[in-house]
Scaffold this motif. Structure first.
Motif, PDB file in Angstrom:
ATOM      1  N   MET A  71       0.853  -1.203   0.000  1.00  0.00           N
ATOM      2  CA  MET A  71       0.000   0.000   0.000  1.00  0.00           C
ATOM      3  C   MET A  71       0.880   1.241   0.000  1.00  0.00           C
ATOM      4  O   MET A  71       1.979   1.237   0.566  1.00  0.00           O
ATOM      5  CB  MET A  71      -0.908  -0.002   1.238  1.00  0.00           C
ATOM      6  CG  MET A  71      -1.899  -1.149   1.290  1.00  0.00           C
ATOM      7  SD  MET A  71      -3.146  -1.080   0.007  1.00  0.00           S
ATOM      8  CE  MET A  71      -4.067   0.339   0.515  1.00  0.00           C
ATOM      9  N   SER A  81      -4.703  10.636  -4.180  1.00  0.00           N
ATOM     10  CA  SER A  81      -6.087  11.091  -4.003  1.00  0.00           C
ATOM     11  C   SER A  81      -6.327  12.409  -4.717  1.00  0.00           C
ATOM     12  O   SER A  81      -7.396  12.631  -5.288  1.00  0.00           O
ATOM     13  CB  SER A  81      -6.422  11.239  -2.522  1.00  0.00           C
ATOM     14  OG  SER A  81      -6.417   9.987  -1.893  1.00  0.00           O
ATOM     15  N   ASP A  84      -6.296  11.616  -8.590  1.00  0.00           N
ATOM     16  CA  ASP A  84      -7.387  10.799  -9.140  1.00  0.00           C
ATOM     17  C   ASP A  84      -8.526  10.752  -8.134  1.00  0.00           C
ATOM     18  O   ASP A  84      -8.350  10.323  -6.994  1.00  0.00           O
ATOM     19  CB  ASP A  84      -6.866   9.388  -9.443  1.00  0.00           C
ATOM     20  CG  ASP A  84      -7.862   8.530 -10.203  1.00  0.00           C
ATOM     21  OD1 ASP A  84      -9.049   8.901 -10.289  1.00  0.00           O
ATOM     22  OD2 ASP A  84      -7.446   7.472 -10.701  1.00  0.00           O
ATOM     23  N   ASP A  85      -9.711  11.152  -8.558  1.00  0.00           N
ATOM     24  CA  ASP A  85     -10.873  11.211  -7.669  1.00  0.00           C
ATOM     25  C   ASP A  85     -11.340   9.829  -7.193  1.00  0.00           C
ATOM     26  O   ASP A  85     -12.018   9.728  -6.165  1.00  0.00           O
ATOM     27  CB  ASP A  85     -12.044  11.914  -8.373  1.00  0.00           C
ATOM     28  CG  ASP A  85     -11.782  13.396  -8.595  1.00  0.00           C
ATOM     29  OD1 ASP A  85     -10.920  13.947  -7.886  1.00  0.00           O
ATOM     30  OD2 ASP A  85     -12.440  13.994  -9.473  1.00  0.00           O
ATOM     31  N   GLU A  86     -10.990   8.777  -7.886  1.00  0.00           N
ATOM     32  CA  GLU A  86     -11.426   7.432  -7.504  1.00  0.00           C
ATOM     33  C   GLU A  86     -10.538   6.813  -6.421  1.00  0.00           C
ATOM     34  O   GLU A  86     -10.926   5.850  -5.763  1.00  0.00           O
ATOM     35  CB  GLU A  86     -11.440   6.528  -8.735  1.00  0.00           C
ATOM     36  CG  GLU A  86     -12.501   6.928  -9.750  1.00  0.00           C
ATOM     37  CD  GLU A  86     -12.492   6.033 -10.968  1.00  0.00           C
ATOM     38  OE1 GLU A  86     -11.803   4.993 -10.940  1.00  0.00           O
ATOM     39  OE2 GLU A  86     -13.180   6.366 -11.929  1.00  0.00           O
ATOM     40  N   VAL A  87      -9.336   7.368  -6.234  1.00  0.00           N
ATOM     41  CA  VAL A  87      -8.402   6.782  -5.273  1.00  0.00           C
ATOM     42  C   VAL A  87      -8.881   6.987  -3.835  1.00  0.00           C
ATOM     43  O   VAL A  87      -8.805   6.071  -3.012  1.00  0.00           O
ATOM     44  CB  VAL A  87      -6.978   7.351  -5.480  1.00  0.00           C
ATOM     45  CG1 VAL A  87      -6.054   6.913  -4.349  1.00  0.00           C
ATOM     46  CG2 VAL A  87      -6.422   6.924  -6.823  1.00  0.00           C
ATOM     47  N   PRO A  89     -12.007   7.299  -2.407  1.00  0.00           N
ATOM     48  CA  PRO A  89     -13.024   6.335  -1.976  1.00  0.00           C
ATOM     49  C   PRO A  89     -12.487   4.897  -1.919  1.00  0.00           C
ATOM     50  O   PRO A  89     -12.852   4.130  -1.018  1.00  0.00           O
ATOM     51  CB  PRO A  89     -14.127   6.457  -3.039  1.00  0.00           C
ATOM     52  CG  PRO A  89     -13.954   7.820  -3.621  1.00  0.00           C
ATOM     53  CD  PRO A  89     -12.482   8.109  -3.552  1.00  0.00           C
ATOM     54  N   ALA A  90     -11.621   4.543  -2.852  1.00  0.00           N
ATOM     55  CA  ALA A  90     -11.055   3.183  -2.838  1.00  0.00           C
ATOM     56  C   ALA A  90     -10.189   2.988  -1.593  1.00  0.00           C
ATOM     57  O   ALA A  90     -10.223   1.920  -0.964  1.00  0.00           O
ATOM     58  CB  ALA A  90     -10.242   2.938  -4.106  1.00  0.00           C
ATOM     59  N   MET A  91      -9.405   3.994  -1.226  1.00  0.00           N
ATOM     60  CA  MET A  91      -8.579   3.903  -0.020  1.00  0.00           C
ATOM     61  C   MET A  91      -9.458   3.837   1.226  1.00  0.00           C
ATOM     62  O   MET A  91      -9.136   3.108   2.172  1.00  0.00           O
ATOM     63  CB  MET A  91      -7.627   5.104   0.055  1.00  0.00           C
ATOM     64  CG  MET A  91      -6.579   5.134  -1.045  1.00  0.00           C
ATOM     65  SD  MET A  91      -5.357   3.869  -0.864  1.00  0.00           S
ATOM     66  CE  MET A  91      -4.285   4.630   0.305  1.00  0.00           C
ATOM     67  N   THR A  93     -12.466   2.559   1.394  1.00  0.00           N
ATOM     68  CA  THR A  93     -13.026   1.202   1.406  1.00  0.00           C
ATOM     69  C   THR A  93     -11.988   0.210   1.918  1.00  0.00           C
ATOM     70  O   THR A  93     -12.301  -0.671   2.740  1.00  0.00           O
ATOM     71  CB  THR A  93     -13.489   0.799  -0.005  1.00  0.00           C
ATOM     72  OG1 THR A  93     -14.475   1.730  -0.451  1.00  0.00           O
ATOM     73  CG2 THR A  93     -14.064  -0.605  -0.025  1.00  0.00           C
ATOM     74  N   CYS A  94     -10.770   0.359   1.458  1.00  0.00           N
ATOM     75  CA  CYS A  94      -9.681  -0.522   1.900  1.00  0.00           C
ATOM     76  C   CYS A  94      -9.434  -0.364   3.401  1.00  0.00           C
ATOM     77  O   CYS A  94      -9.247  -1.351   4.114  1.00  0.00           O
ATOM     78  CB  CYS A  94      -8.425  -0.198   1.098  1.00  0.00           C
ATOM     79  SG  CYS A  94      -7.029  -1.250   1.481  1.00  0.00           S
TER      80      CYS A  94
END
Length: 122
Positions: A71, A81, A84-87, A89-91, A93-94
């Motif tokens: 990670m 983050s 990229d706007d998707e990073v 929320p993915a982080m 969630t992780c």
């Protein structure tokens, strides 16, 4: 002469009774030893099963630990983050999944401690 025969019969009966009692005591001792050995054998089997399960769990957790080592570090994660706007929320969630795993491991540890009478006695 009859009294001698009676005394001889009594002595024989007393000797036979003593031999019977010795045999009975030996049989009781062997039965108790067999029972103790059965209990010990069951405990060893349970211990081996627990060892196997612990080893399997360690293997699974080792994979998770290796993945977590890959990670990104906090400064790099913040930069990702922002880029990229998707990073983000993915982080998140992780991180939530990691907290869930930690909670499960803590619950498992508590259950193992509660279920171990040797720890309760200490």
């Amino acid at each position: 002469e009859e009294e001698d025969d009676d005394d001889g019969d009594d002595d024989d009966l007393a000797a036979e009774l003593a031999a019977f009692r010795r045999e009975e005591a030996e049989a009781n001792r062997l039965a108790a030893a067999k029972s103790q050995n059965a209990v010990k054998g069951a405990a060893v089997r349970r211990q081996n099963e627990m060892w196997e399960k612990a080893l399997q769990t360690r293997i699974v957790l080792q994979r998770a630990l290796n993945a977590s080592a890959k990670m990104p570090t906090p400064p790099y994660a913040r930069a990702l983050s922002v880029a990229d706007d998707e990073v983000g929320p993915a982080m998140a969630t992780c991180a939530a999944a990691a907290r869930g795993v930690l909670d499960a491991l803590c619950s498992l540890q508590a259950a193992l401690i509660d279920g171990n009478p040797a720890i309760a006695e200490a």
